[in-house]
Scaffold this motif. Structure first.
Motif, PDB file in Angstrom:
ATOM      1  N   GLU A   1       0.859  -1.181   0.000  1.00 32.06           N
ATOM      2  CA  GLU A   1       0.000   0.000   0.000  1.00 32.06           C
ATOM      3  C   GLU A   1       0.894   1.229   0.000  1.00 32.06           C
ATOM      4  N   THR A   2       0.804   1.979  -1.097  1.00 32.21           N
ATOM      5  CA  THR A   2       1.653   3.156  -1.278  1.00 32.21           C
ATOM      6  C   THR A   2       0.828   4.259  -1.937  1.00 32.21           C
ATOM      7  N   PRO A   3       1.183   5.514  -1.812  1.00 31.34           N
ATOM      8  CA  PRO A   3       2.304   6.043  -1.030  1.00 31.34           C
ATOM      9  C   PRO A   3       2.035   6.059   0.472  1.00 31.34           C
ATOM     10  N   ARG A   4       0.763   5.791   0.841  1.00 26.95           N
ATOM     11  CA  ARG A   4       0.394   5.740   2.253  1.00 26.95           C
ATOM     12  C   ARG A   4      -0.609   4.614   2.447  1.00 26.95           C
ATOM     13  N   ARG A   5      -0.704   4.127   3.660  1.00 20.45           N
ATOM     14  CA  ARG A   5      -1.784   3.204   4.036  1.00 20.45           C
ATOM     15  C   ARG A   5      -2.933   4.017   4.600  1.00 20.45           C
ATOM     16  N   TYR A   6      -4.147   3.545   4.406  1.00 19.32           N
ATOM     17  CA  TYR A   6      -5.325   4.185   4.994  1.00 19.32           C
ATOM     18  C   TYR A   6      -5.812   3.276   6.106  1.00 19.32           C
ATOM     19  N   ILE A   7      -5.618   3.680   7.363  1.00 22.54           N
ATOM     20  CA  ILE A   7      -5.817   2.747   8.475  1.00 22.54           C
ATOM     21  C   ILE A   7      -7.082   2.996   9.276  1.00 22.54           C
ATOM     22  N   ARG A   8      -7.561   4.234   9.317  1.00 33.29           N
ATOM     23  CA  ARG A   8      -8.851   4.554   9.935  1.00 33.29           C
ATOM     24  C   ARG A   8      -9.317   5.876   9.361  1.00 33.29           C
TER      25      ARG A   8
ATOM     26  N   THR B   1      -7.151   9.036   8.291  1.00 32.96           N
ATOM     27  CA  THR B   1      -5.831   8.790   8.881  1.00 32.96           C
ATOM     28  C   THR B   1      -4.975   8.006   7.904  1.00 32.96           C
ATOM     29  N   LEU B   2      -4.012   8.678   7.310  1.00 32.30           N
ATOM     30  CA  LEU B   2      -3.036   8.033   6.447  1.00 32.30           C
ATOM     31  C   LEU B   2      -1.780   7.724   7.252  1.00 32.30           C
ATOM     32  N   ALA B   3      -1.191   6.579   7.005  1.00 28.70           N
ATOM     33  CA  ALA B   3      -0.024   6.118   7.755  1.00 28.70           C
ATOM     34  C   ALA B   3       1.077   5.735   6.772  1.00 28.70           C
ATOM     35  N   PRO B   4       2.292   5.487   7.263  1.00 27.62           N
ATOM     36  CA  PRO B   4       3.383   5.124   6.360  1.00 27.62           C
ATOM     37  C   PRO B   4       3.072   3.897   5.510  1.00 27.62           C
ATOM     38  N   ALA B   5       3.685   3.850   4.341  1.00 26.82           N
ATOM     39  CA  ALA B   5       3.448   2.778   3.372  1.00 26.82           C
ATOM     40  C   ALA B   5       3.908   1.433   3.913  1.00 26.82           C
ATOM     41  N   ILE B   6       3.401   0.371   3.276  1.00 26.66           N
ATOM     42  CA  ILE B   6       3.810  -0.982   3.627  1.00 26.66           C
ATOM     43  C   ILE B   6       4.069  -1.764   2.350  1.00 26.66           C
ATOM     44  N   GLN B   7       5.066  -2.639   2.373  1.00 29.08           N
ATOM     45  CA  GLN B   7       5.334  -3.563   1.283  1.00 29.08           C
ATOM     46  C   GLN B   7       5.581  -4.931   1.882  1.00 29.08           C
ATOM     47  N   ALA B   8       4.736  -5.895   1.519  1.00 28.58           N
ATOM     48  CA  ALA B   8       4.850  -7.242   2.062  1.00 28.58           C
ATOM     49  C   ALA B   8       5.708  -8.110   1.153  1.00 28.58           C
ATOM     50  N   PHE B   9       6.402  -9.080   1.767  1.00 27.86           N
ATOM     51  CA  PHE B   9       7.247 -10.019   1.037  1.00 27.86           C
ATOM     52  C   PHE B   9       6.815 -11.435   1.385  1.00 27.86           C
ATOM     53  N   ALA B  10       6.656 -12.247   0.349  1.00 26.94           N
ATOM     54  CA  ALA B  10       6.293 -13.648   0.532  1.00 26.94           C
ATOM     55  C   ALA B  10       7.541 -14.520   0.427  1.00 26.94           C
ATOM     56  N   LYS B  11       7.510 -15.665   1.087  1.00 27.32           N
ATOM     57  CA  LYS B  11       8.657 -16.576   1.089  1.00 27.32           C
ATOM     58  C   LYS B  11       8.394 -17.765   0.169  1.00 27.32           C
ATOM     59  N   LEU B  12       9.406 -18.130  -0.609  1.00 24.96           N
ATOM     60  CA  LEU B  12       9.396 -19.382  -1.365  1.00 24.96           C
ATOM     61  C   LEU B  12      10.620 -20.199  -0.964  1.00 24.96           C
ATOM     62  N   GLU B  13      10.411 -21.479  -0.740  1.00 29.05           N
ATOM     63  CA  GLU B  13      11.525 -22.383  -0.457  1.00 29.05           C
ATOM     64  C   GLU B  13      12.145 -22.868  -1.763  1.00 29.05           C
ATOM     65  N   PRO B  14      13.347 -23.412  -1.725  1.00 25.88           N
ATOM     66  CA  PRO B  14      14.004 -23.878  -2.959  1.00 25.88           C
ATOM     67  C   PRO B  14      13.108 -24.833  -3.749  1.00 25.88           C
ATOM     68  N   GLY B  15      12.936 -24.547  -5.030  1.00 22.69           N
ATOM     69  CA  GLY B  15      12.119 -25.383  -5.892  1.00 22.69           C
ATOM     70  C   GLY B  15      10.627 -25.098  -5.824  1.00 22.69           C
ATOM     71  N   GLU B  16      10.209 -24.237  -4.911  1.00 16.32           N
ATOM     72  CA  GLU B  16       8.785 -23.932  -4.768  1.00 16.32           C
ATOM     73  C   GLU B  16       8.349 -22.958  -5.867  1.00 16.32           C
TER      74      GLU B  16
END
Length: 655
Positions: free
Chosen positions: A189-196, A199-214
């Motif tokens: 969520e960029t450039p800001r998150r909308y939390i309530r 009320t805009l809050a700092p951005a967030i960037q999520a990262f997903a994990k993959l295991e070898p071969g996944e």
């Protein structure tokens, strides 16, 4: 495979996609790579993109194969080729036009022309752009998989998901010379998150994990078309979304009779009788105790007169005299204590602050209209039982005559006004609230002045709201694009269609249909996912059939009142099966969180249906996704569900 893809045109022109991959080493800042510029051999992940034609659509697929354990964020940008200055946008249930009705404290072009949002904010996981000059449009729809979500330990910056999640993001970018649609996985969520609210809050960037071969595979469907207006663009995009999502009704947990039986417990346990006005406590209540409070709000969140009538009617039908007594007490007390000297209902009282003087009362056309609606239902019911209320009838006639005096030359009503009739907020966005009250006044009293005034409201509505596809300021705690404004427009045009004939009736039906698409665009066509431990997910809650609130308030709720049966009537009248299917979806879905003895759903008392259902990364200060805020307003939720499961009430009044 390179990330710059030329996709075959389906209607007007080719479009291109550019993509990036961000790789995060835990404890380090992420590094972002342009996939058309970097050699895949340099990356710990192989990214393969492909496209295929499916009818008129292009399905764009990205496949990610981990060479070793990797934490990634994939981002794509689709260039529409449309001049950015010519464009407006539509993200269902969250973004209309450029969101300029909202201030800079909410997502809008006031703050930025480029935004990315979690998919679960949207009633359909779709982003789209419309070129006002050419009529061309382009949309990107997420191809859904089995929904799942994961918790994160932080709510801003770069965060690693704690487990599997299907939640991606969708967005818009109008910063450059041409408009882009953005999408990717997992969410950011960029450039800001909308939390309530506001009320805009700092951005967030999520990262997903993959295991070898996944391997992880995600797809999006790209669609373009031509439309004659923004309104038609939204209507056609909603139809397309409905057909692609194909939402099915859920198996209802309870019958309408069981729902009403539970809501009748709310009528009992919420009843406040220690003040001059008697009412069901419906505003500012704690979810855990459901202890009644001394706050009376005439309409909007409270709806005491409608709940009083429902208690009275249900009590008489089922031989429950306490409910009959409570309902009668509500109307008797309002007749004696509920009006100002000018003849308006008192809109709101906080009894711990004292009863406001008439000159301190703020009236809203919406709340006054909702008071008239409930009272005329009550008076018609009482007449049918040979009980006359001449004083009540005179009060309502005085109030309706006040409406005639309040109406502006162009047919609109001020949103809020003083007891002497002077404006507080002259905005006309709430005007359709008055239409149903005026039509009901015409049917009850036979006074054609009220019908003429109702028609003038819809003249204004057609010219200033429906024709501009600009539904705003009906909800009273915000002044923005909102669902309730669209529902009010649907209701207003339906009421006039029910009392007119021939070409005039057909004109109101056509207007009703146009507004219905915008009202339905707020209703979820999919089930957002929840993480384990988030109560709504653990309860098996399905969001399809529920609706987001407004640009400024991002939770789902049961606000529907008459909409479902109007949409069903529209579907039957116009032979539009999607509308009839939406009625079935809403009708089956909205009772899911009704507190029952063995299943209280996080509420302190049976029958007190929740209000603020936080289905995305949003809260009013408490609890967040998968839960409720700690304070809620059950008065209107009880009234809305009661109307949903009383589908012949309006028809019986107007016929």
């Amino acid at each position: 495979m390179g990330a710059l893809l030329l996709l075959a045109a389906t209607a007007a022109h080719a479009v291109d996609i550019k993509s990036q991959i961000s790789i995060k080493q835990p404890g380090n800042d992420a590094v972002t790579y342009d996939l058309d510029q970097v050699a895949q051999s340099q990356l710990p992940i192989t990214v393969t993109t492909s496209e295929r034609q499916d009818g008129d659509d292009t399905v764009f697929t990205v496949t990610l194969l981990a060479k070793k354990r990797v934490y990634f964020s994939y981002q794509a940008s689709l260039n529409s080729g449309f001049p950015a200055d010519d464009c407006e946008y539509y993200l269902p249930g969250f973004w209309y036009h450029r969101n300029l009705r909202s201030p800079k404290e909410a997502p809008s072009f006031h703050t930025s022309k480029a935004w990315n949002f979690r998919e679960d904010r949207l009633s359909t996981p779709l982003t789209s752009v419309y070129n006002q000059k050419s009529g061309q449009s382009l949309s990107v729809l997420r191809q859904l998989e089995n929904g799942v979500d994961a918790l994160t330990t932080h709510q801003e910056g770069e965060v690693i998901l704690s487990g599997k999640s299907s939640v991606g993001y969708l967005g818009i970018d109008g910063e450059g010379p041409t408009a882009h649609l953005t999408f990717g996985y997992p969410y950011m969520e960029t450039p800001r998150r909308y939390i309530r609210k506001l009320t805009l809050a700092p951005a967030i960037q999520a990262f997903a994990k993959l295991e070898p071969g996944e391997v992880k595979t995600i797809s999006w469907r790209i669609h373009n078309r031509r439309s004659s207006s923004y309104g038609q663009f939204v209507s056609q995009t909603w139809e397309y979304s409905f057909d692609q999502m194909a939402p099915k009704p859920i198996k209802p947990l309870y019958t309408p009779e069981q729902v009403k039986q539970q809501l009748s417990k709310y009528f009992r346990t919420s009843f406040v009788k220690k003040y001059p006005l008697k009412f069901n406590s419906g505003h500012g209540v704690r979810i855990d105790t459901c202890e009644p409070v001394g706050v009376m709000q005439l309409g909007f969140c409270g709806r005491p007169l409608l709940n009083g009538f429902n208690a009275l009617e249900y009590g008489e039908q089922n031989g429950e005299q306490d409910l009959v007594s409570n309902g009668n007490a509500v109307f008797d007390s309002f007749l004696e204590h509920g009006f100002t000297k000018a003849g308006y209902f008192i809109d709101e009282i906080y009894y711990d602050r004292g009863v406001p003087a008439d000159e301190e009362v703020v009236h809203s056309i919406r709340q006054q209209s909702e008071g008239i609606y409930a009272t005329l239902l009550y008076l018609k019911y009482e007449n049918a039982h040979k009980r006359k209320h001449k004083e009540w009838e005179q009060r309502i006639r005085t109030l309706l005559d006040n409406f005639l005096a309040l109406q502006k030359e162009d047919g609109h009503y001020a949103r809020k006004f003083h007891d002497n009739g002077t404006d507080i907020d002259a905005s006309g966005g709430s005007t359709p609230s008055a239409t149903s009250a005026l039509v009901m006044g015409y049917k009850y009293f036979g006074d054609k002045r009220y019908l003429a005034a109702a028609k003038r409201t819809v003249d204004y509505l057609e010219q200033n709201i429906i024709s501009k596809s600009d539904y705003f300021s009906s909800t009273l705690d915000a002044n923005c694009e909102d669902k309730e404004a669209a529902i009010a427009a649907v209701t207003a045009t339906y009421y006039l269609a029910m009392v007119t004939k021939g070409n005039e009736r057909q004109h109101y039906i056509d207007l009703c249909r146009q507004a219905a698409y915008f009202a339905l665009s707020w209703y979820y066509l999919w089930d957002v996912p929840f993480a384990q431990g988030q109560m709504l997910g653990d309860l098996g809650f399905r969001s399809r059939g529920w609706s987001n609130v407004s640009v400024e308030n991002n939770h789902v709720d049961v606000f529907v009142f008459e909409l479902a049966h109007i949409v069903k009537w529209l579907g039957e009248t116009l032979q539009e099966p999607r509308f009839m299917q939406m009625n079935d979806l809403i009708y089956s879905s909205l009772n899911q969180l009704l507190p029952m003895p063995e299943r209280l759903c996080g509420i302190g008392h049976e029958g007190w249906n929740p209000e603020v259902v936080q289905h995305t990364a949003w809260d009013y200060g408490r609890n967040g996704k998968g839960f409720y805020n700690d304070i809620f307003a059950p008065g209107w939720t009880a009234a809305s569900l009661w109307e949903l499961y009383s589908p012949t009430r309006t028809v019986n009044f107007l016929k």
